[in-house]
Enzyme design. Sequence first.
Site, PDB file in Angstrom:
ATOM      1  CG  ASP A 135      -1.904   1.118   1.296  1.00 55.58           C
ATOM      2  OD1 ASP A 135      -2.804   1.215   0.448  1.00 55.58           O
ATOM      3  OD2 ASP A 135      -1.730   1.946   2.210  1.00 55.58           O
TER       4      ASP A 135
ATOM      5  CG  HIS B  63      -5.658  -2.727  -0.201  1.00 57.59           C
ATOM      6  ND1 HIS B  63      -5.105  -2.241  -1.360  1.00 57.59           N
ATOM      7  CD2 HIS B  63      -5.088  -2.011   0.815  1.00 57.59           C
ATOM      8  CE1 HIS B  63      -4.246  -1.274  -1.071  1.00 57.59           C
ATOM      9  NE2 HIS B  63      -4.218  -1.112   0.235  1.00 57.59           N
TER      10      HIS B  63
ATOM     11  CE1 TYR C 240      -4.638   8.173   0.114  1.00 58.59           C
ATOM     12  CE2 TYR C 240      -4.629   8.172   2.506  1.00 58.59           C
ATOM     13  CZ  TYR C 240      -4.565   7.493   1.304  1.00 58.59           C
ATOM     14  OH  TYR C 240      -4.416   6.131   1.301  1.00 58.59           O
TER      15      TYR C 240
END
Length: 350
Positions: A166, A328, A274
Amino acid sequence: MPLQFHLCIMDAAKRVVVRCVTVFLSLCISAVVIINLFYRRWKIGKDFFHVKTHVAPQVLLDPNLGIHNYIYLKNQGIKLHYIEKGDRDKPLMLLVHGFYESWFSWRHQLQEFSSDYWVVAVSLRGYGDSERPSKTSEYSLMKMVEDLREFTLALGKENCTFIGHDGGAVVGWTLVGKYPELFERFITCNASHPLVYRTHLRKSFKQMNKAWYVFFNQMPYLPELCLAVNDYEELSRFYSEGNKNAEIFTDEVMEAYKYYFSQKGALSVVVNFYRNIDFMSTLHIPKIKVPTLIIWGTEDTFLEKELAKLSALECEDVQLKYIDGAGHFVQQQEPVYMNKLIWEYLSITQ
């Protein structure tokens, strides 16, 4: 001069348009989230918004996972926590976790590979027991890249095998591209090349839909609240989506994550990466020269499967392996099969 001025105006106009689109999407998603939050509050009751604190479960101190340690990075001015297992005289294997995880996400790999490697699972800045700067700007991609570069050098090995998942692998793509001399192999798990992701996001409505959290996390305060309410229910849901192996995320495992993310400012660390995204970035990442293995769980709810193939095109020497049915969080959901793929790759790239 007129041409240069014209280009500056065009660039400024593009940035305004991109910013407006980003804000619009963030507001739309936030409106849906707020409605959902208050509906759940009405359904569950007054304790819904009560943010609980958690104590460290014993599993985090399990000596079978390794020894806890710290390194202060002079140039970066930050102290990072890591856990190590195996003989320091053996080749170094560096494990880097994702943005909704910690070093603990590598618990299966720490034990598996320590027979042949000095395995080090680092906590990125702000995560786990690493130092946690308060400013949002401290969590940019390049700050994390330079953290890991200095960290790798500080461990005293000429090179290492880098394994990332990730966000840790996103940092890894950039790090390995810019400093290939530090790495013997690069293994990435369910994380696309950052420039590939940015390009694909603009072209694929399906990926845009999967990336709702990227836009939602641009908002202040709300993402942290959303992750924390009802005893970190949303965080727990992230781990369970696309996961067919229910025994992996036990109550004790979830308690470990809840403990780390209940620390002051820990949830902001997750979101701040982010918030630092520059959707008009001119970042250049050289072609990946280091031998690369891409491992991809096919049931990823956040990333399209196509991103794996597109990322492979950015590598000179690459293998791509899918794990059918895995979600994921592949290194936790399918540790036995993933470890097998890694062993096979290590044996053919000696």
